[in-house]
Design a protein around this motif. Sequence first.
Motif, mmCIF file in Angstrom:
data_model
loop_
_atom_site.group_PDB
_atom_site.id
_atom_site.type_symbol
_atom_site.label_atom_id
_atom_site.label_comp_id
_atom_site.label_asym_id
_atom_site.label_seq_id
_atom_site.Cartn_x
_atom_site.Cartn_y
_atom_site.Cartn_z
ATOM 1 N N GLY A 16 13.676 6.273 -3.553
ATOM 2 C CA GLY A 16 13.223 7.569 -3.631
ATOM 3 C C GLY A 16 12.003 7.671 -4.327
ATOM 4 O O GLY A 16 11.033 8.120 -4.374
ATOM 5 N N CYS A 17 12.215 7.248 -5.758
ATOM 6 C CA CYS A 17 11.061 7.239 -6.879
ATOM 7 C C CYS A 17 9.897 6.520 -6.297
ATOM 8 O O CYS A 17 8.755 6.963 -6.530
ATOM 9 N N ASN A 18 10.149 5.323 -5.764
ATOM 10 C CA ASN A 18 9.151 4.485 -5.452
ATOM 11 C C ASN A 18 8.197 4.866 -4.219
ATOM 12 O O ASN A 18 7.135 5.017 -4.010
ATOM 13 N N ILE A 19 9.026 5.427 -3.385
ATOM 14 C CA ILE A 19 8.391 6.241 -2.388
ATOM 15 C C ILE A 19 7.624 7.465 -2.615
ATOM 16 O O ILE A 19 6.286 7.444 -2.394
ATOM 17 N N GLY A 20 7.870 8.109 -3.688
ATOM 18 C CA GLY A 20 7.102 9.251 -4.111
ATOM 19 C C GLY A 20 6.042 8.712 -4.841
ATOM 20 O O GLY A 20 4.952 9.444 -4.567
ATOM 21 N N PHE A 21 6.121 7.857 -5.762
ATOM 22 C CA PHE A 21 5.140 7.406 -6.519
ATOM 23 C C PHE A 21 3.970 6.679 -5.645
ATOM 24 O O PHE A 21 2.819 6.893 -5.999
ATOM 25 N N PHE A 22 4.488 5.784 -4.954
ATOM 26 C CA PHE A 22 3.423 5.056 -4.019
ATOM 27 C C PHE A 22 2.878 5.814 -3.003
ATOM 28 O O PHE A 22 1.852 5.213 -2.159
ATOM 29 N N ALA A 23 3.424 6.959 -2.636
ATOM 30 C CA ALA A 23 2.623 8.017 -1.622
ATOM 31 C C ALA A 23 1.765 8.690 -2.140
ATOM 32 O O ALA A 23 0.658 9.004 -1.210
ATOM 33 N N VAL A 24 1.607 8.877 -3.555
ATOM 34 C CA VAL A 24 0.683 9.702 -4.179
ATOM 35 C C VAL A 24 -0.283 8.928 -5.109
ATOM 36 O O VAL A 24 -1.377 9.296 -4.891
ATOM 37 N N MET A 139 15.293 -4.867 -5.078
ATOM 38 C CA MET A 139 14.950 -4.981 -3.745
ATOM 39 C C MET A 139 14.799 -3.796 -3.106
ATOM 40 O O MET A 139 13.779 -3.517 -2.089
ATOM 41 N N VAL A 140 15.622 -2.639 -3.188
ATOM 42 C CA VAL A 140 15.719 -1.325 -2.789
ATOM 43 C C VAL A 140 14.224 -0.668 -3.332
ATOM 44 O O VAL A 140 13.624 0.097 -2.610
ATOM 45 N N GLY A 141 13.832 -0.942 -4.436
ATOM 46 C CA GLY A 141 12.587 -0.455 -4.840
ATOM 47 C C GLY A 141 11.507 -1.116 -4.448
ATOM 48 O O GLY A 141 10.595 -0.382 -3.967
ATOM 49 N N GLU A 142 11.415 -2.139 -3.905
ATOM 50 C CA GLU A 142 10.444 -2.767 -3.075
ATOM 51 C C GLU A 142 10.560 -2.112 -1.479
ATOM 52 O O GLU A 142 9.352 -1.861 -1.213
ATOM 53 N N ILE A 143 11.352 -1.696 -1.108
ATOM 54 C CA ILE A 143 11.318 -1.169 -0.007
ATOM 55 C C ILE A 143 11.057 0.381 0.025
ATOM 56 O O ILE A 143 10.073 0.597 0.918
ATOM 57 N N GLY A 144 11.128 1.165 -1.238
ATOM 58 C CA GLY A 144 10.263 2.170 -1.352
ATOM 59 C C GLY A 144 8.827 2.152 -1.532
ATOM 60 O O GLY A 144 8.148 2.703 -1.111
ATOM 61 N N THR A 145 8.645 0.933 -2.278
ATOM 62 C CA THR A 145 7.172 0.659 -2.635
ATOM 63 C C THR A 145 6.275 0.217 -1.185
ATOM 64 O O THR A 145 5.147 0.777 -0.812
#
Length: 407
Positions: A16-24, A139-145
Amino acid sequence: MKTSSTLRFALIAQCGCNIGFFAVMPLLAHVLATSHALSTSAIALVLSLRTFSQQGMFLIGGMLTDRFGARATLVCGFSLRIVGFLALGFSGTLPWLVLGALCTGIGAALFSPALQVLVSRAGANSARGTAGSFALFNMVGEIGTALGPLVALLLLPTGFALLATGCVLLFAVLAVVAWRVVPPHRTAPSGVRSGRSRPRFSRRFLAFTIFSAINLVGYNQLYLGLPVELHRIQAPGASIAWIFLGISLLSVACQLPLARLGRHLGPGPTLRTGFGLMTLGFGTLALAALSPVLEPWSYLPVGCMVLCFILGHLLVGPTILHLCSQGPEASRGARLGLQASVSGVAVLLTGLVLGPLLEHATHSGVLAALPWALLAVLALLSAAVITHTIPPVAASATAESQLSTTN
Protein backbone atom coordinates in the motif's frame (compact mmCIF):
# COMPACT_ATOMS: atom_id res chain seq x y z
CA MET A 1 3.15 -22.09 5.29
CA LYS A 2 1.32 -19.93 7.81
CA THR A 3 1.94 -16.21 7.98
CA SER A 4 1.55 -14.27 11.24
CA SER A 5 -0.91 -11.40 11.44
CA THR A 6 1.86 -8.84 11.94
CA LEU A 7 3.76 -10.15 8.93
CA ARG A 8 0.58 -10.07 6.82
CA PHE A 9 0.03 -6.49 7.90
CA ALA A 10 3.65 -5.55 7.08
CA LEU A 11 3.30 -7.06 3.61
CA ILE A 12 -0.02 -5.32 2.92
CA ALA A 13 1.31 -2.04 4.30
CA GLN A 14 4.47 -2.21 2.17
CA CYS A 15 2.39 -2.81 -0.95
CA GLY A 16 0.00 0.00 0.00
CA CYS A 17 2.79 2.45 0.82
CA ASN A 18 4.40 1.86 -2.58
CA ILE A 19 1.07 2.22 -4.36
CA GLY A 20 0.51 5.59 -2.66
CA PHE A 21 4.04 6.80 -3.22
CA PHE A 22 4.37 5.80 -6.87
CA ALA A 23 0.90 7.12 -7.67
CA VAL A 24 1.89 10.63 -6.54
CA MET A 25 5.64 11.20 -6.60
CA PRO A 26 6.49 10.43 -10.25
CA LEU A 27 3.88 13.03 -11.29
CA LEU A 28 4.86 15.66 -8.74
CA ALA A 29 7.56 17.41 -10.79
CA HIS A 30 5.21 17.73 -13.76
CA VAL A 31 2.37 19.06 -11.59
CA LEU A 32 4.62 21.58 -9.83
CA ALA A 33 5.88 22.87 -13.17
CA THR A 34 2.52 23.08 -14.95
CA SER A 35 -0.16 23.67 -12.31
CA HIS A 36 1.95 25.71 -9.89
CA ALA A 37 4.41 27.25 -12.39
CA LEU A 38 7.40 26.65 -10.10
CA SER A 39 10.91 27.14 -11.40
CA THR A 40 13.23 24.20 -11.99
CA SER A 41 15.33 25.16 -8.97
CA ALA A 42 12.24 25.28 -6.73
CA ILE A 43 11.12 21.85 -7.96
CA ALA A 44 14.60 20.46 -7.38
CA LEU A 45 14.50 21.87 -3.82
CA VAL A 46 11.18 20.19 -3.06
CA LEU A 47 12.23 16.80 -4.44
CA SER A 48 15.70 16.90 -2.86
CA LEU A 49 14.30 17.76 0.56
CA ARG A 50 11.93 14.81 0.33
CA THR A 51 14.71 12.36 -0.50
CA PHE A 52 17.15 13.77 2.05
CA SER A 53 14.59 13.87 4.87
CA GLN A 54 13.71 10.23 4.23
CA GLN A 55 17.15 8.67 3.87
CA GLY A 56 18.83 10.92 6.42
CA MET A 57 16.20 10.17 9.08
CA PHE A 58 16.14 6.38 8.75
CA LEU A 59 18.52 5.92 11.67
CA ILE A 60 16.36 8.17 13.85
CA GLY A 61 13.26 6.26 12.75
CA GLY A 62 14.89 2.96 13.68
CA MET A 63 15.96 4.28 17.08
CA LEU A 64 12.44 5.58 17.77
CA THR A 65 11.07 2.15 16.84
CA ASP A 66 13.41 0.54 19.36
CA ARG A 67 12.41 3.08 22.02
CA PHE A 68 8.64 3.41 21.54
CA GLY A 69 7.73 0.31 19.55
CA ALA A 70 6.65 -0.36 15.98
CA ARG A 71 2.99 0.53 16.50
CA ALA A 72 3.65 4.10 17.64
CA THR A 73 6.19 4.87 14.91
CA LEU A 74 3.99 3.32 12.23
CA VAL A 75 1.00 5.46 13.19
CA CYS A 76 3.16 8.60 13.43
CA GLY A 77 4.81 7.84 10.10
CA PHE A 78 1.53 7.24 8.30
CA SER A 79 0.08 10.41 9.85
CA LEU A 80 3.02 12.50 8.65
CA ARG A 81 2.65 11.00 5.16
CA ILE A 82 -1.04 12.06 5.25
CA VAL A 83 -0.09 15.64 6.18
CA GLY A 84 2.56 15.66 3.46
CA PHE A 85 0.22 14.48 0.72
CA LEU A 86 -2.42 17.00 1.75
CA ALA A 87 0.13 19.81 1.54
CA LEU A 88 1.40 18.64 -1.84
CA GLY A 89 -2.07 18.09 -3.24
CA PHE A 90 -3.85 21.23 -2.06
CA SER A 91 -1.21 23.96 -1.59
CA GLY A 92 0.42 26.08 -4.24
CA THR A 93 2.96 28.11 -2.28
CA LEU A 94 6.58 27.03 -1.89
CA PRO A 95 6.66 27.00 1.95
CA TRP A 96 3.70 24.61 2.12
CA LEU A 97 5.18 22.45 -0.64
CA VAL A 98 8.48 22.27 1.27
CA LEU A 99 6.54 21.27 4.39
CA GLY A 100 4.74 18.60 2.40
CA ALA A 101 8.01 17.25 1.03
CA LEU A 102 9.55 17.10 4.51
CA CYS A 103 6.49 15.38 6.00
CA THR A 104 6.37 12.72 3.29
CA GLY A 105 10.09 11.99 3.68
CA ILE A 106 10.16 11.94 7.49
CA GLY A 107 6.98 9.87 7.54
CA ALA A 108 8.65 7.16 5.45
CA ALA A 109 11.74 7.36 7.67
CA LEU A 110 9.47 6.44 10.58
CA PHE A 111 7.28 3.71 9.12
CA SER A 112 9.85 1.96 6.91
CA PRO A 113 12.22 0.82 9.71
CA ALA A 114 9.18 -0.13 11.80
CA LEU A 115 7.85 -2.36 9.02
CA GLN A 116 11.29 -3.94 8.62
CA VAL A 117 11.41 -4.67 12.35
CA LEU A 118 8.01 -6.38 12.13
CA VAL A 119 9.20 -8.49 9.21
CA SER A 120 12.40 -9.40 11.05
CA ARG A 121 10.59 -10.47 14.22
CA ALA A 122 7.98 -12.50 12.33
CA GLY A 123 10.58 -14.09 10.08
CA ALA A 124 12.71 -15.20 13.01
CA ASN A 125 9.79 -17.30 14.26
CA SER A 126 8.79 -18.81 10.91
CA ALA A 127 10.11 -21.60 8.73
CA ARG A 128 10.65 -19.02 6.01
CA GLY A 129 13.35 -17.28 8.07
CA THR A 130 14.18 -13.58 8.10
CA ALA A 131 15.85 -13.58 4.68
CA GLY A 132 12.85 -15.32 3.12
CA SER A 133 10.45 -12.95 4.87
CA PHE A 134 12.38 -9.93 3.64
CA ALA A 135 12.32 -11.38 0.13
CA LEU A 136 8.53 -11.65 0.33
CA PHE A 137 8.44 -8.12 1.73
CA ASN A 138 10.48 -6.82 -1.22
CA MET A 139 8.35 -8.72 -3.72
CA VAL A 140 5.04 -7.25 -2.56
CA GLY A 141 6.73 -3.85 -2.54
CA GLU A 142 7.51 -4.33 -6.22
CA ILE A 143 3.87 -5.19 -6.87
CA GLY A 144 2.90 -1.90 -5.24
CA THR A 145 5.52 -0.09 -7.30
CA ALA A 146 3.95 -1.46 -10.48
CA LEU A 147 0.36 -0.72 -9.39
CA GLY A 148 1.03 2.88 -8.29
CA PRO A 149 1.38 4.37 -11.79
CA LEU A 150 -1.75 2.46 -12.89
CA VAL A 151 -3.69 4.08 -10.04
CA ALA A 152 -2.33 7.45 -11.15
CA LEU A 153 -3.52 6.85 -14.71
CA LEU A 154 -7.03 6.09 -13.42
CA LEU A 155 -7.35 9.05 -11.04
CA LEU A 156 -5.21 11.76 -12.63
CA PRO A 157 -7.87 12.79 -15.20
CA THR A 158 -10.03 13.85 -12.21
CA GLY A 159 -7.25 16.09 -10.91
CA PHE A 160 -4.05 15.79 -8.89
CA ALA A 161 -5.83 16.91 -5.70
CA LEU A 162 -8.26 13.98 -5.91
CA LEU A 163 -5.35 11.61 -6.56
CA ALA A 164 -3.60 12.92 -3.44
CA THR A 165 -6.85 12.55 -1.48
CA GLY A 166 -7.16 8.92 -2.50
CA CYS A 167 -3.63 8.25 -1.26
CA VAL A 168 -4.40 10.12 1.98
CA LEU A 169 -7.35 7.77 2.60
CA LEU A 170 -5.09 4.79 1.91
CA PHE A 171 -2.57 5.88 4.56
CA ALA A 172 -5.39 6.69 6.99
CA VAL A 173 -6.65 3.11 6.69
CA LEU A 174 -3.12 1.78 7.21
CA ALA A 175 -2.74 3.90 10.36
CA VAL A 176 -5.98 2.55 11.84
CA VAL A 177 -5.15 -1.05 10.99
CA ALA A 178 -1.63 -0.67 12.41
CA TRP A 179 -3.04 0.53 15.71
CA ARG A 180 -5.38 -2.47 15.89
CA VAL A 181 -3.07 -5.23 14.58
CA VAL A 182 0.46 -4.39 15.75
CA PRO A 183 1.04 -5.34 19.41
CA PRO A 184 1.76 -2.47 21.81
CA HIS A 185 5.30 -1.79 22.94
CA ARG A 186 6.39 -3.64 26.05
CA THR A 187 7.94 -1.15 28.47
CA ALA A 188 11.39 -2.13 29.66
CA PRO A 189 12.99 -1.26 32.99
CA SER A 190 14.37 2.24 33.15
CA GLY A 191 17.98 1.13 32.98
CA VAL A 192 17.39 -0.89 29.83
CA ARG A 193 15.20 1.82 28.35
CA SER A 194 17.86 4.47 28.75
CA GLY A 195 20.38 2.30 26.97
CA ARG A 196 18.08 1.97 23.98
CA SER A 197 18.54 5.62 23.12
CA ARG A 198 22.28 5.13 22.67
CA PRO A 199 22.84 2.19 20.32
CA ARG A 200 26.44 1.15 19.78
CA PHE A 201 27.68 -0.13 16.45
CA SER A 202 30.88 -2.10 16.01
CA ARG A 203 33.44 -1.02 13.43
CA ARG A 204 32.78 -4.26 11.59
CA PHE A 205 29.08 -3.50 11.31
CA LEU A 206 29.81 0.07 10.16
CA ALA A 207 32.10 -1.36 7.46
CA PHE A 208 29.32 -3.75 6.45
CA THR A 209 26.87 -0.89 5.98
CA ILE A 210 29.39 0.96 3.81
CA PHE A 211 30.15 -1.94 1.47
CA SER A 212 26.50 -2.99 1.27
CA ALA A 213 25.56 0.54 0.16
CA ILE A 214 26.65 -0.16 -3.45
CA ASN A 215 23.35 -2.06 -3.75
CA LEU A 216 21.35 1.18 -3.44
CA VAL A 217 23.97 3.18 -5.34
CA GLY A 218 23.61 0.86 -8.32
CA TYR A 219 19.82 0.86 -8.16
CA ASN A 220 19.83 4.66 -8.18
CA GLN A 221 21.75 4.58 -11.47
CA LEU A 222 18.76 2.92 -13.12
CA TYR A 223 17.09 6.32 -12.72
CA LEU A 224 20.13 8.54 -13.29
CA GLY A 225 22.56 6.74 -15.59
CA LEU A 226 20.37 4.43 -17.63
CA PRO A 227 18.49 7.26 -19.43
CA VAL A 228 21.88 8.69 -20.46
CA GLU A 229 22.90 5.34 -21.94
CA LEU A 230 19.58 5.06 -23.77
CA HIS A 231 20.25 8.51 -25.21
CA ARG A 232 23.71 7.34 -26.35
CA ILE A 233 22.23 4.43 -28.31
CA GLN A 234 19.43 6.71 -29.62
CA ALA A 235 16.64 4.66 -28.07
CA PRO A 236 13.07 6.03 -28.13
CA GLY A 237 11.97 7.98 -25.07
CA ALA A 238 9.41 5.34 -24.12
CA SER A 239 12.15 2.72 -23.73
CA ILE A 240 12.81 3.63 -20.10
CA ALA A 241 9.16 2.99 -19.17
CA TRP A 242 9.24 -0.47 -20.76
CA ILE A 243 12.51 -1.26 -19.02
CA PHE A 244 11.10 -0.38 -15.60
CA LEU A 245 8.00 -2.44 -16.33
CA GLY A 246 10.31 -5.35 -17.13
CA ILE A 247 12.26 -4.73 -13.92
CA SER A 248 9.05 -4.91 -11.86
CA LEU A 249 7.93 -8.13 -13.55
CA LEU A 250 11.39 -9.68 -13.18
CA SER A 251 11.50 -8.73 -9.50
CA VAL A 252 8.09 -10.22 -8.76
CA ALA A 253 8.90 -13.44 -10.64
CA CYS A 254 12.43 -14.02 -9.34
CA GLN A 255 12.57 -12.61 -5.80
CA LEU A 256 11.33 -15.68 -3.91
CA PRO A 257 13.28 -18.30 -5.97
CA LEU A 258 16.47 -16.25 -5.55
CA ALA A 259 15.79 -15.91 -1.83
CA ARG A 260 15.58 -19.70 -1.56
CA LEU A 261 18.85 -19.95 -3.47
CA GLY A 262 20.44 -17.43 -1.12
CA ARG A 263 19.25 -19.37 1.90
CA HIS A 264 20.82 -22.52 0.44
CA LEU A 265 24.13 -20.82 -0.36
CA GLY A 266 24.47 -18.87 2.88
CA PRO A 267 25.07 -15.12 3.30
CA GLY A 268 28.74 -15.01 2.28
CA PRO A 269 28.42 -16.75 -1.12
CA THR A 270 25.11 -14.98 -1.75
CA LEU A 271 26.67 -11.54 -1.26
CA ARG A 272 29.69 -12.42 -3.39
CA THR A 273 27.48 -13.78 -6.17
CA GLY A 274 25.12 -10.81 -6.07
CA PHE A 275 27.80 -8.14 -6.17
CA GLY A 276 29.68 -10.21 -8.74
CA LEU A 277 26.63 -10.11 -11.01
CA MET A 278 26.47 -6.33 -10.56
CA THR A 279 30.15 -6.11 -11.52
CA LEU A 280 29.47 -8.14 -14.66
CA GLY A 281 26.53 -5.95 -15.65
CA PHE A 282 28.29 -2.62 -15.13
CA GLY A 283 31.47 -3.92 -16.77
CA THR A 284 29.59 -5.10 -19.84
CA LEU A 285 28.02 -1.67 -20.30
CA ALA A 286 31.38 0.05 -19.77
CA LEU A 287 32.95 -2.03 -22.57
CA ALA A 288 29.99 -1.41 -24.86
CA ALA A 289 30.20 2.35 -24.30
CA LEU A 290 33.75 2.41 -25.67
CA SER A 291 32.59 1.44 -29.16
CA PRO A 292 30.16 3.04 -31.59
CA VAL A 293 26.57 1.85 -31.48
CA LEU A 294 26.17 -1.37 -33.45
CA GLU A 295 22.75 -2.00 -34.92
CA PRO A 296 20.74 -4.15 -34.31
CA TRP A 297 22.62 -5.12 -31.12
CA SER A 298 22.51 -1.72 -29.41
CA TYR A 299 20.02 -2.87 -26.74
CA LEU A 300 21.97 -6.02 -25.84
CA PRO A 301 24.49 -4.40 -23.42
CA VAL A 302 21.68 -2.44 -21.72
CA GLY A 303 19.63 -5.60 -21.32
CA CYS A 304 22.65 -7.47 -19.96
CA MET A 305 23.37 -4.73 -17.41
CA VAL A 306 19.76 -4.52 -16.22
CA LEU A 307 19.38 -8.30 -15.99
CA CYS A 308 22.66 -8.84 -14.13
CA PHE A 309 22.11 -5.95 -11.76
CA ILE A 310 18.52 -6.84 -10.88
CA LEU A 311 19.40 -10.51 -10.28
CA GLY A 312 22.28 -9.38 -8.06
CA HIS A 313 20.03 -6.86 -6.32
CA LEU A 314 17.39 -9.51 -5.62
CA LEU A 315 20.07 -11.77 -4.13
CA VAL A 316 21.82 -9.28 -1.86
CA GLY A 317 18.84 -7.13 -0.77
CA PRO A 318 17.08 -9.63 1.55
CA THR A 319 20.46 -10.93 2.77
CA ILE A 320 21.61 -7.46 3.80
CA LEU A 321 18.38 -6.81 5.72
CA HIS A 322 18.59 -10.26 7.33
CA LEU A 323 22.15 -9.67 8.55
CA CYS A 324 21.33 -6.19 9.84
CA SER A 325 18.37 -7.57 11.80
CA GLN A 326 20.52 -10.08 13.70
CA GLY A 327 21.77 -9.12 17.15
CA PRO A 328 20.27 -7.49 20.24
CA GLU A 329 16.52 -6.88 19.99
CA ALA A 330 16.86 -3.49 21.68
CA SER A 331 18.85 -2.03 18.76
CA ARG A 332 17.35 -3.90 15.79
CA GLY A 333 15.55 -0.86 14.40
CA ALA A 334 18.66 1.28 14.78
CA ARG A 335 20.79 -1.23 12.84
CA LEU A 336 18.28 -1.41 9.99
CA GLY A 337 17.93 2.38 10.03
CA LEU A 338 21.68 2.94 9.99
CA GLN A 339 22.13 0.71 6.96
CA ALA A 340 19.48 2.67 5.07
CA SER A 341 20.94 6.03 6.10
CA VAL A 342 24.49 5.04 5.13
CA SER A 343 23.16 3.88 1.75
CA GLY A 344 21.41 7.22 1.29
CA VAL A 345 24.62 9.14 2.05
CA ALA A 346 26.50 6.87 -0.38
CA VAL A 347 23.95 7.64 -3.11
CA LEU A 348 24.42 11.36 -2.49
CA LEU A 349 28.24 11.21 -2.53
CA THR A 350 28.49 8.98 -5.60
CA GLY A 351 25.91 11.14 -7.34
CA LEU A 352 28.18 14.15 -6.90
CA VAL A 353 30.89 12.22 -8.74
CA LEU A 354 28.83 10.35 -11.32
CA GLY A 355 26.58 13.30 -12.23
CA PRO A 356 29.33 15.35 -13.93
CA LEU A 357 30.72 12.20 -15.58
CA LEU A 358 27.36 11.29 -17.05
CA GLU A 359 27.11 14.70 -18.70
CA HIS A 360 29.90 13.54 -21.04
CA ALA A 361 28.53 10.01 -21.52
CA THR A 362 26.12 10.71 -24.36
CA HIS A 363 28.67 9.84 -27.06
CA SER A 364 30.68 6.62 -27.37
CA GLY A 365 34.22 6.65 -26.01
CA VAL A 366 36.24 6.60 -22.81
CA LEU A 367 34.13 9.30 -21.16
CA ALA A 368 30.95 7.31 -21.82
CA ALA A 369 32.51 4.18 -20.30
CA LEU A 370 33.98 5.89 -17.22
CA PRO A 371 30.80 6.07 -15.04
CA TRP A 372 29.95 2.41 -15.62
CA ALA A 373 33.57 1.35 -15.07
CA LEU A 374 33.58 3.19 -11.73
CA LEU A 375 30.39 1.40 -10.70
CA ALA A 376 31.90 -1.93 -11.75
CA VAL A 377 34.97 -1.24 -9.57
CA LEU A 378 32.79 -0.37 -6.57
CA ALA A 379 30.69 -3.53 -7.03
CA LEU A 380 33.83 -5.64 -7.40
CA LEU A 381 35.26 -4.12 -4.23
CA SER A 382 32.08 -4.99 -2.35
CA ALA A 383 32.13 -8.54 -3.71
CA ALA A 384 35.71 -8.98 -2.53
CA VAL A 385 35.45 -7.36 0.91
CA ILE A 386 31.89 -7.49 2.26
CA THR A 387 31.99 -11.08 3.53
CA HIS A 388 34.87 -10.09 5.83
CA THR A 389 32.69 -7.39 7.40
CA ILE A 390 29.69 -9.56 8.35
CA PRO A 391 29.18 -9.00 12.09
CA PRO A 392 30.03 -12.13 14.16
CA VAL A 393 26.60 -12.14 15.82
CA ALA A 394 24.86 -12.17 12.43
CA ALA A 395 27.14 -14.88 11.07
CA SER A 396 26.62 -17.18 14.06
CA ALA A 397 22.85 -16.60 14.08
CA THR A 398 22.65 -17.47 10.39
CA ALA A 399 24.70 -20.62 10.88
CA GLU A 400 22.46 -21.76 13.73
CA SER A 401 19.34 -21.04 11.64
CA GLN A 402 20.64 -23.07 8.71
CA LEU A 403 21.62 -25.94 11.02
CA SER A 404 18.18 -26.02 12.65
CA THR A 405 16.38 -26.11 9.30
CA THR A 406 18.46 -29.01 7.98
CA ASN A 407 17.93 -31.23 11.05
